[in-house]
Design a protein around this motif. Sequence first.
Motif, PDB file in Angstrom:
ATOM      1  N   GLU A  45      13.054 -42.447   7.357  1.00 39.72           N
ATOM      2  CA  GLU A  45      12.835 -43.571   8.265  1.00 39.72           C
ATOM      3  C   GLU A  45      12.982 -44.884   7.505  1.00 39.72           C
ATOM      4  O   GLU A  45      13.598 -45.827   7.995  1.00 39.72           O
ATOM      5  CB  GLU A  45      11.452 -43.478   8.916  1.00 39.72           C
ATOM      6  CG  GLU A  45      11.168 -44.608   9.881  1.00 39.72           C
ATOM      7  CD  GLU A  45      12.093 -44.636  11.097  1.00 39.72           C
ATOM      8  OE1 GLU A  45      12.298 -45.729  11.640  1.00 39.72           O
ATOM      9  OE2 GLU A  45      12.608 -43.579  11.492  1.00 39.72           O
ATOM     10  N   GLN A  46      12.438 -44.940   6.293  1.00 36.44           N
ATOM     11  CA  GLN A  46      12.553 -46.157   5.484  1.00 36.44           C
ATOM     12  C   GLN A  46      14.013 -46.415   5.128  1.00 36.44           C
ATOM     13  O   GLN A  46      14.477 -47.547   5.203  1.00 36.44           O
ATOM     14  CB  GLN A  46      11.705 -46.026   4.226  1.00 36.44           C
ATOM     15  CG  GLN A  46      11.658 -47.286   3.395  1.00 36.44           C
ATOM     16  CD  GLN A  46      10.718 -47.146   2.215  1.00 36.44           C
ATOM     17  OE1 GLN A  46      10.310 -46.051   1.843  1.00 36.44           O
ATOM     18  NE2 GLN A  46      10.376 -48.263   1.623  1.00 36.44           N
ATOM     19  N   ARG A  82      16.644 -45.420   6.811  1.00 33.77           N
ATOM     20  CA  ARG A  82      17.327 -45.803   8.048  1.00 33.77           C
ATOM     21  C   ARG A  82      17.059 -47.267   8.348  1.00 33.77           C
ATOM     22  O   ARG A  82      17.966 -48.020   8.697  1.00 33.77           O
ATOM     23  CB  ARG A  82      16.831 -44.915   9.195  1.00 33.77           C
ATOM     24  CG  ARG A  82      17.417 -45.284  10.539  1.00 33.77           C
ATOM     25  CD  ARG A  82      16.814 -44.395  11.644  1.00 33.77           C
ATOM     26  NE  ARG A  82      17.237 -44.854  12.939  1.00 33.77           N
ATOM     27  CZ  ARG A  82      16.600 -45.792  13.642  1.00 33.77           C
ATOM     28  NH1 ARG A  82      15.513 -46.345  13.172  1.00 33.77           N
ATOM     29  NH2 ARG A  82      17.054 -46.165  14.816  1.00 33.77           N
ATOM     30  N   GLU A  83      15.802 -47.681   8.214  1.00 36.15           N
ATOM     31  CA  GLU A  83      15.444 -49.064   8.488  1.00 36.15           C
ATOM     32  C   GLU A  83      16.161 -50.018   7.529  1.00 36.15           C
ATOM     33  O   GLU A  83      16.615 -51.086   7.932  1.00 36.15           O
ATOM     34  CB  GLU A  83      13.930 -49.249   8.392  1.00 36.15           C
ATOM     35  CG  GLU A  83      13.499 -50.642   8.771  1.00 36.15           C
ATOM     36  CD  GLU A  83      11.989 -50.784   8.857  1.00 36.15           C
ATOM     37  OE1 GLU A  83      11.487 -51.832   8.423  1.00 36.15           O
ATOM     38  OE2 GLU A  83      11.333 -49.850   9.363  1.00 36.15           O
ATOM     39  N   GLU A  84      16.279 -49.621   6.277  1.00 33.54           N
ATOM     40  CA  GLU A  84      16.973 -50.454   5.295  1.00 33.54           C
ATOM     41  C   GLU A  84      18.453 -50.602   5.662  1.00 33.54           C
ATOM     42  O   GLU A  84      19.019 -51.697   5.559  1.00 33.54           O
ATOM     43  CB  GLU A  84      16.822 -49.876   3.891  1.00 33.54           C
ATOM     44  CG  GLU A  84      17.494 -50.701   2.811  1.00 33.54           C
ATOM     45  CD  GLU A  84      16.949 -52.126   2.695  1.00 33.54           C
ATOM     46  OE1 GLU A  84      17.721 -53.005   2.267  1.00 33.54           O
ATOM     47  OE2 GLU A  84      15.781 -52.360   3.014  1.00 33.54           O
ATOM     48  N   ARG A 126      18.645 -52.990   8.506  1.00 33.57           N
ATOM     49  CA  ARG A 126      18.376 -54.345   8.008  1.00 33.57           C
ATOM     50  C   ARG A 126      19.626 -54.931   7.336  1.00 33.57           C
ATOM     51  O   ARG A 126      19.989 -56.083   7.561  1.00 33.57           O
ATOM     52  CB  ARG A 126      17.217 -54.317   7.016  1.00 33.57           C
ATOM     53  CG  ARG A 126      16.882 -55.678   6.433  1.00 33.57           C
ATOM     54  CD  ARG A 126      15.702 -55.630   5.492  1.00 33.57           C
ATOM     55  NE  ARG A 126      14.470 -55.430   6.250  1.00 33.57           N
ATOM     56  CZ  ARG A 126      13.713 -54.333   6.219  1.00 33.57           C
ATOM     57  NH1 ARG A 126      14.034 -53.344   5.422  1.00 33.57           N
ATOM     58  NH2 ARG A 126      12.636 -54.238   6.966  1.00 33.57           N
ATOM     59  N   TRP A 179      19.297 -57.327  15.032  1.00 34.51           N
ATOM     60  CA  TRP A 179      18.670 -56.041  14.723  1.00 34.51           C
ATOM     61  C   TRP A 179      19.089 -55.001  15.764  1.00 34.51           C
ATOM     62  O   TRP A 179      19.471 -53.883  15.422  1.00 34.51           O
ATOM     63  CB  TRP A 179      17.151 -56.194  14.696  1.00 34.51           C
ATOM     64  CG  TRP A 179      16.474 -54.915  14.289  1.00 34.51           C
ATOM     65  CD1 TRP A 179      16.098 -53.906  15.105  1.00 34.51           C
ATOM     66  CD2 TRP A 179      16.141 -54.519  12.963  1.00 34.51           C
ATOM     67  NE1 TRP A 179      15.527 -52.901  14.373  1.00 34.51           N
ATOM     68  CE2 TRP A 179      15.544 -53.248  13.060  1.00 34.51           C
ATOM     69  CE3 TRP A 179      16.277 -55.120  11.710  1.00 34.51           C
ATOM     70  CZ2 TRP A 179      15.089 -52.561  11.935  1.00 34.51           C
ATOM     71  CZ3 TRP A 179      15.811 -54.432  10.595  1.00 34.51           C
ATOM     72  CH2 TRP A 179      15.234 -53.176  10.712  1.00 34.51           C
ATOM     73  N   GLU A 229      21.163 -51.648  15.075  1.00 34.14           N
ATOM     74  CA  GLU A 229      20.571 -50.357  15.415  1.00 34.14           C
ATOM     75  C   GLU A 229      21.472 -49.589  16.375  1.00 34.14           C
ATOM     76  O   GLU A 229      21.720 -48.402  16.199  1.00 34.14           O
ATOM     77  CB  GLU A 229      19.198 -50.585  16.029  1.00 34.14           C
ATOM     78  CG  GLU A 229      18.363 -49.347  16.133  1.00 34.14           C
ATOM     79  CD  GLU A 229      16.954 -49.671  16.563  1.00 34.14           C
ATOM     80  OE1 GLU A 229      16.050 -48.982  16.081  1.00 34.14           O
ATOM     81  OE2 GLU A 229      16.754 -50.601  17.380  1.00 34.14           O
TER      82      GLU A 229
END
Length: 62
Positions: free
Chosen positions: A6-7, A9-11, A14, A35, A39
Amino acid sequence: MAPGNEQSREERIRERAHEIWEREGRKDGDHERHWEEAEKGKKESGIGPSANPSGPGDPSGA
């Protein structure tokens, strides 16, 4: 999804949102749209953070 995934993916999202912000002239105030676009792009195309559809080789000239 594991916390590390998840981290990661978020990076990636971003980084892509930042690329969109730069491409659009670094204007303030559209961070939520950037964002969401980043996404959505990940879900639809699966492109990686190094992919830049409006890069120098883009035939559209965007």
